[in-house]
Every structure is written in C-alpha cells, then in structure tokens.
Design a protein around this motif. Sequence first.
Motif, mmCIF file in Angstrom:
data_model
loop_
_atom_site.group_PDB
_atom_site.id
_atom_site.type_symbol
_atom_site.label_atom_id
_atom_site.label_comp_id
_atom_site.label_asym_id
_atom_site.label_seq_id
_atom_site.Cartn_x
_atom_site.Cartn_y
_atom_site.Cartn_z
ATOM 1 N N SER A 7 0.465 -1.306 0.050
ATOM 2 C CA SER A 7 -0.159 0.251 0.139
ATOM 3 C C SER A 7 1.050 1.007 0.118
ATOM 4 C CB SER A 7 -0.958 0.397 1.329
ATOM 5 O OG SER A 7 -0.620 -0.093 2.082
ATOM 6 N N SER A 9 0.456 5.813 -0.076
ATOM 7 C CA SER A 9 -0.586 6.866 -0.157
ATOM 8 C C SER A 9 0.010 8.054 -0.532
ATOM 9 C CB SER A 9 -1.377 6.953 1.218
ATOM 10 O OG SER A 9 -0.392 7.729 2.097
ATOM 11 N N PHE A 23 -6.400 11.529 -12.079
ATOM 12 C CA PHE A 23 -5.611 10.357 -11.923
ATOM 13 C C PHE A 23 -5.925 9.219 -13.049
ATOM 14 C CE2 PHE A 23 -4.576 5.603 -10.388
ATOM 15 C CZ PHE A 23 -3.464 6.024 -9.460
ATOM 16 N N TRP A 31 1.973 9.382 -15.743
ATOM 17 C CA TRP A 31 3.099 7.882 -15.863
ATOM 18 C C TRP A 31 3.990 8.050 -16.252
ATOM 19 C CZ3 TRP A 31 0.976 3.541 -13.949
ATOM 20 C CH2 TRP A 31 1.349 2.097 -14.273
ATOM 21 N N THR A 98 -6.774 -4.361 -6.876
ATOM 22 C CA THR A 98 -6.292 -3.451 -6.397
ATOM 23 C C THR A 98 -7.493 -1.762 -6.728
ATOM 24 O OG1 THR A 98 -3.937 -3.207 -7.720
ATOM 25 C CG2 THR A 98 -4.484 -0.936 -6.991
ATOM 26 N N ILE A 100 -8.071 1.809 -5.229
ATOM 27 C CA ILE A 100 -7.582 3.227 -5.112
ATOM 28 C C ILE A 100 -8.236 4.456 -4.670
ATOM 29 C CG2 ILE A 100 -6.567 5.501 -6.310
ATOM 30 C CD1 ILE A 100 -6.393 1.481 -8.261
ATOM 31 N N VAL A 111 -4.840 10.304 -0.992
ATOM 32 C CA VAL A 111 -5.125 9.398 -3.013
ATOM 33 C C VAL A 111 -4.478 7.744 -2.590
ATOM 34 C CG1 VAL A 111 -4.917 8.249 -4.731
ATOM 35 C CG2 VAL A 111 -4.934 10.653 -4.636
ATOM 36 N N SER A 112 -5.282 6.866 -1.709
ATOM 37 C CA SER A 112 -4.535 5.873 -1.063
ATOM 38 C C SER A 112 -4.541 4.731 -1.948
ATOM 39 C CB SER A 112 -5.635 5.104 0.353
ATOM 40 O OG SER A 112 -4.904 6.548 0.907
ATOM 41 N N VAL A 113 -3.674 4.157 -2.224
ATOM 42 C CA VAL A 113 -3.601 2.397 -3.255
ATOM 43 C C VAL A 113 -3.601 1.171 -2.621
ATOM 44 C CG1 VAL A 113 -2.270 1.515 -4.865
ATOM 45 C CG2 VAL A 113 -3.136 3.791 -5.245
ATOM 46 N N TRP A 128 1.766 -1.046 -7.238
ATOM 47 C CA TRP A 128 1.869 1.083 -7.098
ATOM 48 C C TRP A 128 2.176 1.813 -6.009
ATOM 49 C CZ3 TRP A 128 -1.075 3.825 -9.450
ATOM 50 C CH2 TRP A 128 -2.321 2.885 -10.621
ATOM 51 N N ILE A 132 2.370 5.609 -7.610
ATOM 52 C CA ILE A 132 1.976 6.841 -7.305
ATOM 53 C C ILE A 132 2.280 8.172 -6.669
ATOM 54 C CG2 ILE A 132 1.864 5.895 -5.213
ATOM 55 C CD1 ILE A 132 -1.422 6.810 -4.465
ATOM 56 N N PHE A 135 1.713 10.871 -9.459
ATOM 57 C CA PHE A 135 0.758 10.971 -10.210
ATOM 58 C C PHE A 135 0.401 12.631 -8.572
ATOM 59 C CE2 PHE A 135 -3.201 12.131 -7.161
ATOM 60 C CZ PHE A 135 -4.380 12.427 -8.706
#
Length: 272
Positions: A7, A9, A23, A31, A98, A100, A111-113, A128, A132, A135
């Motif tokens: 994870s 963020s 996003f 990217w 996943t 998001i 923003v959390s993945v 990820w 992230i 981004f």
Amino acid sequence: MTKPSASASVEVATDPATAFRVFTAEIDLWWVRGPINFFDATRAIGMQIEPGLGGRILEIYRYADAAAGEDVLELGQITAWEPGTFFAYRSSVDDTETEIRFEPSNGGTRVSVEQSLVQGGDKAFYFWPNVIPWFADRIASAAATQGPAELDRLGIALYYEDPAAAADWLARVFGLESSLRLSADGNHPSWNELRVGGSAIMLLASKERVGPHPVDHAVWVYVDDLDAHFARSTAEGAAIVSAIEQHGYRSYEVADLEGHHWRFAQASPAMG
C-alpha cells in the motif's frame, strides 16, 4: 512466499473530484515513460484507463485503426467505479486486486492505493507504491498542458545493499529528486529511481559479480536498433556480460576495456 499486500498514499493539493479525473483520464500524462515502468517498454507508447465498470487498464503499443485494430496489453478490468471517490480493478497480469481511494484531507485529497493478493494467488507485481508518487508530481506541477514525462536516453544504475535506504539518503542529503520516503513498517518499493532533470538514476540491489573488482554502477544507453548494436559490440570483440533479454525493457549488458559495465536497451517509440 509472496507477501499478501502493498500500500501507499500521497497528499495532493486539489479536491477529490479533480484528483480522480486526473488520475484516471490523464494517466498517460503522469505515467513516467521509463525503461522499467512498462511490461514491454520497447513497444509502449502510452497508458489508458477506460472509465466505468468493466473498463480496462491498458498498456498501449499501437493505437487502434480500421486496418490494424488495437495493440495493447490489458493490465486489469475495473470492478468498482465511483467517480471522485473510489475505483478498483482485478489484475489481468497477476493475482492481485487493487483499490484506489480519494478522500478529503487538509484542504486537499489523500490518494491511497492498496494492492492485495487474491485468495489462492501466488503471483504479484506490487508496483503501485512506486507509481503513485508520479501522480502527486503531476498535480504539484500544475502543468495542465504538460506532455508525458519521458526519460532521457542516458542514465545510470547504482548497486546498493539497501536500495530503499540509499534512495532516501541521496534525496535527503544531496537533494536529488525522489518521491520515496521509507515507511516505518519496512514496506518499501521494489525498485527505486531518482531524477536529475530528465535523467534517471536507478538504484538496484547489489548482486555478486565475477572478478576482482565488484561492479557498483552501470551506464544505461537507449538505442534505436538494439539487435544491430549488439551485433556491432560482438563483432568488435567486446566482453558480453549478458546477451539480449526481455524483462519489461529489452537490453543487453557489456563490459568495456577497463571492466566498466554498460547496459544498452531498446528505445521506446516515444523516445526522442
């Protein structure tokens, strides 16, 4: 044993609706198009998220036309889609799911993945935590018309016993560009990359080398025709460390006249 999840963020200075839109709709702009950032960097020309349930997350090799059709790698299919709040997808290339999330935080958005191994799965590419921060960089740049981030054709790789700790130290002490921050629980990214302008400094785990002088760095050069370059190096009698291989990027490694290592990689179609 494959770890069950990874994870990460970031906090961005914009509202959740805007963060979600950038996003998803603008993934191709934030990217970073580096050699280790695609499943096939040799052919990749872009990224795309198709909106809505059942939409695909795609690595694009050729845009669709009437004659040729599309040429893409499906990375996943969207299983949940709540604009401005949340989306999720099931990977098509490994055994992960996943999620998001976009949550209000300190006047902006967190923003959390979370990327998790599915029950019974055994293959996971936990990318990820590395991705992230790109981004967050895009949001911070406030460059709505800025094109995709493309790396230069020359870079270097440095080998460390602990690449994550090295990345943190180099960013903190030397002021090199890095979004990595070591986490207290030891959940570090699987690769590390620093920036100097458009050039990449890749930090890799030390590996055993044959010879009296262990190699602690290598130069990376991207060429238009890797096969022709390999043939030339071979014909000139260069010491080939590893022949051409494909691992996200297509490349080979060679030692020069004093034993310094060089890695030559196939440039992507998007490289200038």
